[in-house]
Motif scaffolding. Structure first.
Motif, PDB file in Angstrom:
ATOM      1  N   GLN A  57      17.372  73.841  54.545  1.00  0.00           N
ATOM      2  CA  GLN A  57      17.780  73.544  53.178  1.00  0.00           C
ATOM      3  C   GLN A  57      18.430  72.164  53.162  1.00  0.00           C
ATOM      4  O   GLN A  57      18.635  71.555  54.209  1.00  0.00           O
ATOM      5  CB  GLN A  57      18.753  74.612  52.662  1.00  0.00           C
ATOM      6  N   VAL A  58      18.753  71.690  51.946  1.00  0.00           N
ATOM      7  CA  VAL A  58      19.338  70.357  51.794  1.00  0.00           C
ATOM      8  C   VAL A  58      20.727  70.505  51.198  1.00  0.00           C
ATOM      9  O   VAL A  58      20.931  71.277  50.247  1.00  0.00           O
ATOM     10  CB  VAL A  58      18.469  69.456  50.885  1.00  0.00           C
ATOM     11  N   GLN A  59      21.695  69.763  51.769  1.00  0.00           N
ATOM     12  CA  GLN A  59      23.063  69.796  51.249  1.00  0.00           C
ATOM     13  C   GLN A  59      23.531  68.363  50.976  1.00  0.00           C
ATOM     14  O   GLN A  59      23.435  67.495  51.843  1.00  0.00           O
ATOM     15  CB  GLN A  59      24.015  70.467  52.254  1.00  0.00           C
ATOM     16  N   ASN A  60      24.038  68.152  49.759  1.00  0.00           N
ATOM     17  CA  ASN A  60      24.573  66.845  49.390  1.00  0.00           C
ATOM     18  C   ASN A  60      26.013  66.745  49.891  1.00  0.00           C
ATOM     19  O   ASN A  60      26.881  67.528  49.505  1.00  0.00           O
ATOM     20  CB  ASN A  60      24.538  66.661  47.864  1.00  0.00           C
ATOM     21  N   ILE A  61      26.292  65.776  50.775  1.00  0.00           N
ATOM     22  CA  ILE A  61      27.657  65.577  51.279  1.00  0.00           C
ATOM     23  C   ILE A  61      28.449  64.748  50.270  1.00  0.00           C
ATOM     24  O   ILE A  61      29.530  65.125  49.839  1.00  0.00           O
ATOM     25  CB  ILE A  61      27.641  64.887  52.653  1.00  0.00           C
ATOM     26  N   PHE A  62      27.934  63.605  49.879  1.00  0.00           N
ATOM     27  CA  PHE A  62      28.486  62.853  48.741  1.00  0.00           C
ATOM     28  C   PHE A  62      27.390  61.931  48.209  1.00  0.00           C
ATOM     29  O   PHE A  62      26.527  61.466  48.948  1.00  0.00           O
ATOM     30  CB  PHE A  62      29.761  62.078  49.087  1.00  0.00           C
ATOM     31  N   SER A  63      27.429  61.716  46.887  1.00  0.00           N
ATOM     32  CA  SER A  63      26.380  60.951  46.231  1.00  0.00           C
ATOM     33  C   SER A  63      26.786  59.477  46.119  1.00  0.00           C
ATOM     34  O   SER A  63      27.902  59.082  46.477  1.00  0.00           O
ATOM     35  CB  SER A  63      26.091  61.513  44.841  1.00  0.00           C
ATOM     36  N   LEU A  64      25.886  58.663  45.596  1.00  0.00           N
ATOM     37  CA  LEU A  64      26.114  57.220  45.479  1.00  0.00           C
ATOM     38  C   LEU A  64      27.280  56.877  44.560  1.00  0.00           C
ATOM     39  O   LEU A  64      27.842  55.783  44.667  1.00  0.00           O
ATOM     40  CB  LEU A  64      24.839  56.538  44.963  1.00  0.00           C
ATOM     41  N   LYS A  65      27.647  57.786  43.678  1.00  0.00           N
ATOM     42  CA  LYS A  65      28.718  57.505  42.725  1.00  0.00           C
ATOM     43  C   LYS A  65      30.059  58.116  43.146  1.00  0.00           C
ATOM     44  O   LYS A  65      31.060  57.943  42.459  1.00  0.00           O
ATOM     45  CB  LYS A  65      28.356  58.038  41.343  1.00  0.00           C
ATOM     46  N   THR A  66      30.075  58.853  44.283  1.00  0.00           N
ATOM     47  CA  THR A  66      31.273  59.629  44.627  1.00  0.00           C
ATOM     48  C   THR A  66      32.396  58.761  45.165  1.00  0.00           C
ATOM     49  O   THR A  66      33.542  58.833  44.706  1.00  0.00           O
ATOM     50  CB  THR A  66      30.921  60.719  45.648  1.00  0.00           C
ATOM     51  N   PHE A  67      32.123  57.936  46.191  1.00  0.00           N
ATOM     52  CA  PHE A  67      33.176  57.157  46.854  1.00  0.00           C
ATOM     53  C   PHE A  67      32.826  55.671  46.839  1.00  0.00           C
ATOM     54  O   PHE A  67      31.660  55.286  47.000  1.00  0.00           O
ATOM     55  CB  PHE A  67      33.356  57.604  48.313  1.00  0.00           C
ATOM     56  N   PHE A  68      33.879  54.828  46.700  1.00  0.00           N
ATOM     57  CA  PHE A  68      33.700  53.385  46.786  1.00  0.00           C
ATOM     58  C   PHE A  68      34.682  52.767  47.797  1.00  0.00           C
ATOM     59  O   PHE A  68      34.898  51.560  47.807  1.00  0.00           O
ATOM     60  CB  PHE A  68      33.862  52.736  45.416  1.00  0.00           C
TER      61      PHE A  68
END
Length: 622
Positions: A82-93
């Motif tokens: 399966q696929v799990q999102n750890i953090f997306s492009l908008k989550t951390f800067f």
């Protein structure tokens, strides 16, 4: 060639790690903004200590990136079955937040569904909703796939779709990875996008060969980019941006001010004034802008308190004028008022005729009739028999509120008639772009039933086909099938046409045919009715068969003049003379009609004078 330029510095950025780890390296150079998503394999074949090595590998790469909302954005997903999102492009800067999230990853330890992971990256991770910059920004979209085994699903087709969607794919294989699968996933040229290392221990070392090429050329500083406002460097290329309030022209370099008024969505009631991508609403002279900054309100000059009007002050754009109460006339100074024709300004209630006197009025009756004690009604004889068809204008220009006034006008005429099966019969026709019989001559036998039916008539709107209405009246309304009595009975046939504007078709032919058939035609006009057409409709003598009022609010005098006993000529055949009163009415019919129309002519002359006086006052103020 552009892909090659984009690929080399980008690949170097991703694959180069620190030569010595324990302290994080500073950002070595500015490579331009990127949208990078790391797709890491956490299947059961990746042992725990190997996953820790991969974890350190990710952190080291991020330490070499210039991250931020306007710089490089980073996302991380892990996959197995399966696929799990750890953090997306908008989550951390911030790098510290990303490092903390990476250290918190718990491996999934299942199968190896690499194709599923690529599908997820294409459909979700690289969407604008998840933080990817829009494609027109030309920010490179990069997926780095790190795997240690053979995919358990198909990757060739989905990888091709991802590349076709603008995603550049780097395939990094470790240890047991299948080279054919890596080549099926990666972008071209393959020698710059496919990497295979022998073990996880060596994954931090394989990028060192590119250390000397890590820093890409800042195209904005190294060449004459030609951007009018701002140059934005991306790996191997650049693009131009405009300052706020401007848009990029088709040459991709120069900028033009955005006309915020052009799309018509500004909502300004009067005028929209564009200014560098924004706008302001302005009002015409004589108006103030409201608090909503869009709508306008006319300045009420009467509220200034210096108008000196004796009766009423009427505000208009950029000024005002004075108006007198009903029954008074404005004087030459444009401010003072003097009593005038009271009959024409009030609802006097006279059944036949109102006579104005200085400051007052009184009612009179036709010759041969006496005024009742109420001072308004007459002891008329109601024995006349006619077939009366009223043809009323229901066009759009009449407007709903005025159409209700027209229906009251019709009912006031009905009040004066001796309606019965053997007496007077009344039919009603309404017209606009088409003609509709509201009720024929033979439908109702009492005045009360007719008045109720009139009140239920619905407004048609649309055009003004008066000629078509006259044709309908002649061919249908005055047919025996709809209740008109045979010509042999000598029952007078009267048609009364009411209109407020110019006809959209020819009236001459059917007006002539109606009169030639023996129908006595009356024409009543209001507002923009054309006198030439009214005269065309009216029977001879024309002056006695047409009436006019400037607007619907001053129709009272027309009703008064038409509300008389419509006496036929002395009849023959089946007309039964039931009382001497009827004979007397027959004799006086001609004289009464003349008196009515003389009074109407007098009223029209007075009204014309009042309108001319008002026009002169307005002209003087200009």
């Amino acid at each position: 060639m552009m892909k090659l330029l984009l690929a080399v510095p980008l690949l170097l950025l991703i694959l180069t790690t620190l030569e010595a780890r324990p302290k994080p390296a500073a950002v070595k150079c500015k490579t331009g903004p990127l949208d990078i998503v790391f797709v890491i394999d956490s299947s059961r074949s990746v042992r725990p200590f190997e996953f820790e090595t991969m974890r350190r590998f990710l952190i080291d790469i991020i330490q070499n990136l210039e991250v931020g909302p306007n710089a490089t954005r980073v996302g991380v997903i892990q996959y197995s079955s399966q696929v799990q999102n750890i953090f997306s492009l908008k989550t951390f800067f911030k790098r510290a937040d990303m490092e903390k999230a990476i250290n918190s990853i718990v491996p999934l330890a299942q199968g190896t569904m690499t194709g599923l992971a690529i599908q997820y990256a294409m459909n979700l991770a690289f969407t604008v909703q998840e933080g990817a910059r829009p494609l027109h920004k030309k920010i490179p979209r990069v997926a780095v796939i790190v795997t240690d085994g053979r995919p358990q699903d198909r990757v060739t087709e989905v990888a091709a779709q991802a590349r076709g969607a603008g995603i550049e794919i780097y395939a990094v294989g470790v240890q047991r990875a299948d080279m054919n699968s890596l080549r099926a996933m990666a972008s071209h040229p393959l020698e710059e996008h496919v990497f295979l290392v022998e073990s996880f221990d060596l994954i931090q070392q394989f990028g060192k060969q590119f250390q000397d090429k890590l820093c890409g050329v800042d195209m904005c500083t190294e060449m004459d980019h030609g951007c009018q406002h701002t140059c934005v460097s991306v790996p191997g290329s650049f693009y131009c941006e405009c300052n706020p309030g401007y848009k990029l022209n088709t040459d991709g370099k120069t900028c033009s001010p955005i006309d915020a008024c052009a799309d018509g969505k500004h909502g300004c009631e009067h005028q929209c004034v564009s200014s560098r991508g924004s706008y302001t609403c302005h009002c015409r002279t004589g108006y103030n802008l409201n608090q909503d900054k869009k709508t306008c309100t006319m300045i009420n000059y009467c509220n200034f308190g210096n108008h000196s009007c004796q009766h009423k002050c009427m505000s208009i754009p950029n000024g005002y004028y004075c108006r007198c109460n009903d029954g008074f006339t404005l004087q030459a100074d444009g401010k003072a008022c003097q009593a005038s024709d009271i009959c024409n300004g009030i609802d006097h209630g006279c059944e036949f005729k109102c006579v104005s006197t200085p400051g007052s009025y009184h009612c009179v009756c036709p010759e041969g009739q006496q005024l009742h004690a109420d001072g308004k009604t007459c002891n008329k004889c109601k024995s006349s028999h006619v077939d009366l068809v009223l043809v009323i204008d229901g066009s759009k220009s009449v407007r709903p509120q005025n159409f209700e006034v027209v229906k009251q006008f019709v009912n006031q005429i009905v009040d004066f008639l001796d309606v019965s099966a053997h007496g007077t019969r009344v039919g009603l026709v309404q017209y606009s772009s088409r003609v509709r019989t509201e009720f024929p001559l033979n439908q109702y036998k009492t005045a009360e039933d007719i008045k109720k039916a009139v009140l239920k008539v619905e407004y048609m709107e649309k055009g003004t086909m008066t000629g078509l209405a006259l044709k309908h009246m002649l061919e249908h309304s005055f047919s025996e099938a709809e209740g008109a009595r045979p010509l042999s009975q000598n029952i007078p046939r009267i048609g009364l046409v009411f209109t407020d504007g110019r006809s959209q078709d020819d009236i001459a032919e059917w007006a002539r045919k109606a009169k030639e058939s023996g129908i006595t035609m009356f024409a009543v006009g209001v507002g923009k009715a054309v006198e030439e057409e009214l005269r065309e409709i009216a029977s001879e003598p024309v002056e006695q068969h047409f009436s006019y009022s400037a607007d619907f609010s001053t129709m009272t005098h027309i009703v008064d003049n038409l509300k008389v006993n419509i006496c036929p000529e002395e009849g023959k055949g089946e007309i039964e003379i039931r009382s001497p009163c009827e004979c007397e009415a027959l004799v006086q019919f001609q004289s009464n009609t003349v008196a009515i129309l003389e009074n109407l002519t007098e009223k029209l002359a007075q009204m014309t004078a009042r309108l001319e006086d008002l026009e002169n006052q307005i002209a003087n103020k200009k």
